[in-house]
Design a protein around this motif. Structure first.
Motif, PDB file in Angstrom:
ATOM      1  N   THR A 686     -30.654  49.316 -13.798  1.00 15.07           N
ATOM      2  CA  THR A 686     -30.480  48.105 -12.851  1.00 15.07           C
ATOM      3  C   THR A 686     -29.504  46.736 -13.681  1.00 15.07           C
ATOM      4  O   THR A 686     -29.550  46.737 -15.098  1.00 15.07           O
ATOM      5  N   ARG A 687     -29.412  46.117 -12.101  1.00 11.79           N
ATOM      6  CA  ARG A 687     -28.415  44.707 -13.307  1.00 11.79           C
ATOM      7  C   ARG A 687     -29.695  44.406 -13.587  1.00 11.79           C
ATOM      8  O   ARG A 687     -29.324  43.359 -14.341  1.00 11.79           O
ATOM      9  N   PHE A 691     -28.884  42.016 -16.582  1.00  8.35           N
ATOM     10  CA  PHE A 691     -29.730  40.665 -16.636  1.00  8.35           C
ATOM     11  C   PHE A 691     -30.760  40.318 -17.812  1.00  8.35           C
ATOM     12  O   PHE A 691     -30.506  39.314 -18.180  1.00  8.35           O
ATOM     13  N   GLY A 692     -31.789  40.797 -17.766  1.00  7.47           N
ATOM     14  CA  GLY A 692     -33.230  40.521 -17.936  1.00  7.47           C
ATOM     15  C   GLY A 692     -32.844  40.013 -19.845  1.00  7.47           C
ATOM     16  O   GLY A 692     -32.925  39.865 -20.202  1.00  7.47           O
ATOM     17  N   VAL A 693     -32.172  41.074 -20.878  1.00  9.97           N
ATOM     18  CA  VAL A 693     -31.225  41.341 -21.928  1.00  9.97           C
ATOM     19  C   VAL A 693     -30.855  40.437 -21.739  1.00  9.97           C
ATOM     20  O   VAL A 693     -31.522  39.678 -23.058  1.00  9.97           O
ATOM     21  N   ALA A 756     -24.081  33.464 -17.582  1.00  7.23           N
ATOM     22  CA  ALA A 756     -24.292  33.133 -15.571  1.00  7.23           C
ATOM     23  C   ALA A 756     -22.377  34.269 -15.504  1.00  7.23           C
ATOM     24  O   ALA A 756     -22.064  34.846 -14.906  1.00  7.23           O
ATOM     25  N   ILE A 757     -21.716  33.479 -16.784  1.00 11.10           N
ATOM     26  CA  ILE A 757     -19.996  34.030 -17.200  1.00 11.10           C
ATOM     27  C   ILE A 757     -20.651  35.960 -17.340  1.00 11.10           C
ATOM     28  O   ILE A 757     -19.744  36.744 -17.165  1.00 11.10           O
ATOM     29  N   VAL A 758     -21.658  35.784 -18.292  1.00 10.03           N
ATOM     30  CA  VAL A 758     -21.691  37.262 -19.370  1.00 10.03           C
ATOM     31  C   VAL A 758     -22.768  38.001 -18.009  1.00 10.03           C
ATOM     32  O   VAL A 758     -21.864  39.645 -17.268  1.00 10.03           O
ATOM     33  N   ALA A 763     -21.289  42.954 -14.309  1.00  9.50           N
ATOM     34  CA  ALA A 763     -21.678  42.858 -12.534  1.00  9.50           C
ATOM     35  C   ALA A 763     -20.627  43.785 -12.359  1.00  9.50           C
ATOM     36  O   ALA A 763     -20.141  44.611 -11.468  1.00  9.50           O
ATOM     37  N   ARG A 764     -19.325  42.725 -12.846  1.00  6.68           N
ATOM     38  CA  ARG A 764     -18.190  43.805 -12.839  1.00  6.68           C
ATOM     39  C   ARG A 764     -17.237  44.922 -13.679  1.00  6.68           C
ATOM     40  O   ARG A 764     -16.662  44.986 -13.686  1.00  6.68           O
ATOM     41  N   LEU A 765     -18.255  45.279 -14.303  1.00  7.75           N
ATOM     42  CA  LEU A 765     -18.454  46.453 -15.550  1.00  7.75           C
ATOM     43  C   LEU A 765     -17.446  47.388 -14.695  1.00  7.75           C
ATOM     44  O   LEU A 765     -18.268  48.181 -14.061  1.00  7.75           O
TER      45      LEU A 765
END
Length: 775
Positions: A686-687, A691-693, A756-758, A763-765
């Motif tokens: 999941t996202r 994101f946790g990584v 945040a930018i990453v 999310a848009r990858l």
């Protein structure tokens, strides 16, 4: 060639955000350094030109009254080029109202010649010892509206004389003149100086004596000044008291040290600043090349040579670095230099204030371009030299060995998937991790040093005017106060008065002579000698305390024996304490110790509490000045305003570079891991898990950066604080918990922005686009 130029312009536009980061770093670095460098070069150049024009003295000798015979003896020394004698007295201007109330005081001087420390004339005729009239300090004349041809009345004791203003001048002996020991800043409305002829000063004060010799040396650079002081002392014998070089004389030392102080601030800050800037530039350029890897492969496949492709990227980076460097130089000289010079102009009297110039600015721009081009060349080299088929292929995953943490099963089993991923990724990409840690640590060091220096300046002022001195009011007397006057003043203030005597002395060792101040005090609680922790040090009879900075300059320590010269007498003393005093620098002894050394206690300063009627002392003609402690603290902060203004600029620059560095490193990490993030999405993560990584990886880098940056930030702050200290004013290295938290918050916030930018880009990858192979 046209196609090549179009491709270069296309690259500049396509990667405008990345190139903007490079431009900001280059421009910011050159602006700060060049702007501040121009200040200190300007002060040095203009100061040296002024001193050369006026033949500033190399040595000032004070004594008990010099004769023409003694003048001839000094003139006969082989090291001496010229010498003159100066007669002085102190006068009031009873018909002139000072802006702070009361009557202005003028130090009236009558030099015997115009060969040494010649007055710089703004208006009127040149000074001559044989002429009548008076030459007023330009600042005093401006404050009170005097012009050439006006009349001014001076009073010495009961003697009054009306004099015609023959000129408005600056004296190079007094680039900085405060007029009273209680004053930190020049106040030309109240305290100033003037020149008169030999006959005029005798009419004003028949008892005035020649208490100063001014000497210029034949070859200033080759003379051992400490040895020459010894020669002069032996030549003058009993009439000799102290001597001061340009770096010790109160009228010139502050100006000379301020230029060096600004230079040290700029250099020390710039070392770390440029290191972080270059780190950011490296990350940004590497990111650009990484994004262009496939285009490089395509260009090679269609027949372009490696040199042409390499030149395309080198030209793009070189143009950006060159334009940014030139812009940084222009901004520094246009805005920063005039800003700092305007602050200094209020503190020092030199005729012209202009920024200096050197070839360093061109070297700096050239080095910035060279570094940026070099980083681009190294980053593009591996891609350019490979075969097109290899370049077009996706980057291979780097393997990693089993980490030390994995061997610790009890810990490893408790870690979450994202934490394990972060640890393995750091182990696999050590260089990238090192760059991230250095970026975080360097940003933290820069912020701690900038905020800590501001804290140190504030804390040192509060320590001096609040703990070392804790009185409400200070009254300075024109002449030493006798026993009857002491008793009268003490009874007026309920016997809660502490008396001080401040006297210039010369401290001697076997091979050194330094001029300093001795502070002699009676029992009381308005003046305190403090240790490093701020606790009061009790100086018993026989104890001799030396300020730490003064002791360091002479290589002194506890139990060392020194000779102290003052008032034509030389005594021997043993150091019992070394104390971290802010100011003044010199020796601290009690009244009993001072008299035990053979001098008479003759106080000139009364310290009292916060009484409402202290101002009544100003009506006493023997009182030179009455000042409130809080006003002195304010003046001290104003005196250090130029340094603090520079510090504020550096703080802003440190925040900008912290944001840019962490942002650039974060985006570079994303580009290198884009395929891995796409793989995780395909596998069903999941996202939130992905994101946790990202977050865990950033937190680990920040933690390592903080562990490295916090202790190094304190060390760097200590070096930084010492760089702004002068021979007369020391600073305590202090950083508040608030400043540490703000520094950490700025670095964490910068990293958080990158995270945040990453995460937004993840999310848009596009998984298909990221994972597909080039056929």
């Amino acid at each position: 060639m046209v196609r090549f130029a179009k491709m270069t312009l296309h690259d500049l536009w396509e990667f405008k955000t990345q190139f903007l980061a490079v431009a900001v770093m280059v421009a910011l670095g050159t602006m700060v350094y060049v702007g501040v460098e121009s200040v200190w070069l300007g002060m040095k150049d203009e100061g040296e030109a002024y001193f050369d024009e006026t033949s500033l003295a190399d040595l000032w000798v004070l004594g008990a009254g010099f004769s023409e015979q003694e003048l001839s003896k000094v003139r006969g020394l082989p090291e001496v080029s010229a010498v003159d004698i100066v007669t002085t007295t102190t006068a009031t201007a009873p018909t002139v109202d000072a802006r702070k109330g009361g009557t202005p005081y003028l130090l009236v001087m009558s030099p015997s010649s115009t060969d040494i420390s010649r007055a710089h004339v703004f208006d009127g005729v040149d000074y001559s010892p044989s002429l009548d009239g008076i030459w007023l300090h330009h600042g005093f004349a401006v404050e009170h509206g005097f012009a050439v041809g006006d009349e001014i009345t001076l009073k010495v004791g009961e003697q009054e004389r009306q004099l015609t203003v023959r000129g408005l001048v600056f004296c190079p002996d007094f680039v900085s003149y405060t007029g009273s020991p209680s004053q930190v800043l020049p106040n030309h409305s109240v305290y100033s100086y003037a020149l008169v002829g030999a006959d005029t000063i005798k009419e004003l004060d028949p008892s005035a004596t020649a208490q100063q010799l001014r000497i210029t040396l034949s070859d200033r650079d080759s003379v051992d000044i400490d040895h020459f002081k010894t020669v002069v002392a032996d030549t003058l014998a009993a009439t000799y008291s102290t001597s001061s070089s340009r770096w010790e004389w109160s009228g010139t030392a502050g100006f000379l040290e301020k230029a060096n102080q600004i230079q040290r601030v700029a250099i020390i800050f710039s070392l770390v600043f440029f290191a972080l800037s270059l780190l950011c530039i490296r990350s940004t350029i590497k990111r650009i090349i990484a994004q262009q890897r496939r285009q490089i492969g395509v260009l090679k496949a269609v027949g372009h040579s490696g040199g042409v492709i390499m030149g395309r990227y080198l030209l793009s980076v070189g143009i950006v670095a060159a334009v940014a460097g030139i812009a940084g130089v222009a901004l520094g000289l246009t805005f920063l230099t005039p800003f700092v010079l305007d602050v200094e102009r209020a503190l020092y009297d030199i005729p012209t204030w202009e920024g200096g110039a050197s070839n360093t600015r061109y070297v700096l721009v050239g080095l910035s371009v060279l570094f940026c081009v070099g980083v681009a060349a190294v980053s593009a080299y591996s891609a350019v030299r490979e075969l097109p088929a290899v370049t077009l292929r996706n980057s291979s995953v780097v393997s990693a060995k089993r980490t030390l943490v994995e061997s610790w099963e009890a810990l490893w089993s408790r870690l979450s998937f994202s934490a394990r991923w972060a640890v393995r990724d750091m182990s696999r990409n050590r260089l990238r991790t090192v760059v991230g840690v250095i970026g975080a640590a360097g940003s933290l060091i820069l912020l701690m040093a900038s905020l800590g220096l501001d804290d140190s300046i504030r804390a040192s002022g509060a320590r001096l005017y609040g703990e070392q001195y804790s009185y409400g009011w200070r009254a300075d007397f024109r002449v030493p106060v006798g026993t009857d006057t002491q008793e009268s003043v003490s009874s007026d203030f309920n016997h809660e008065v502490q008396w001080l005597q401040e006297m210039q002395i010369e401290v001697r060792t076997a091979d050194m002579r330094h001029t300093g101040t001795v502070v002699v005090f009676t029992p009381g609680f308005y003046f305190n000698v403090l240790d490093a922790r701020g606790d009061s040090v009790s100086l018993e009879t026989g104890d001799v305390a030396v300020s730490a900075k003064f002791a360091d300059s002479m290589g002194l320590s506890v139990n060392d024996t020194i000779q102290v010269s003052a008032r034509g007498k030389i005594v021997t003393a043993i150091i019992t304490n070394v104390v971290p005093t802010i100011a003044p620098q010199g020796i601290y002894v009690s009244e009993a110790t001072f008299e035990g050394l053979g001098w008479d206690f003759q106080p000139t300063v009364a310290l009292v509490g916060d009484w409402d009627d202290v101002r009544s002392l100003e009506e006493d003609p023997a009182v030179l000045d009455v000042v409130r402690l809080s006003d002195q603290y304010h003046d001290a902060e104003q005196a250090l305003l130029s340094v603090r203004q520079i510090v504020r600029i550096l703080i802003a620059a440190a925040v900008i570079i912290a944001v840019t560095v962490m942002y650039s490193i974060g985006l570079l990490n994303y580009l290198e891991r884009e395929r891995e993030y796409a793989t995780l999405k395909v596998l069903g993560f999941t996202r939130r898990e992905i994101f946790g990584v990202v977050v865990k990886d950033a937190l680990l880098v920040l933690a390592l950066g903080a562990l490295l940056g916090l202790p190094l930030g304190w060390v760097y702050l200590n070096v930084y604080v010492q760089s702004v200290a002068t021979s007369s004013f020391d600073f305590l290295p202090v950083i508040r918990a608030r400043s540490i938290l703000l520094s950490l918050a700025a670095v964490v916030g910068s990293s958080g922005l990158a995270v945040a930018i990453v995460c937004w880009r993840i999310a848009r990858l596009d998984m298909v686009e990221s994972l597909k192979s080039v056929e």
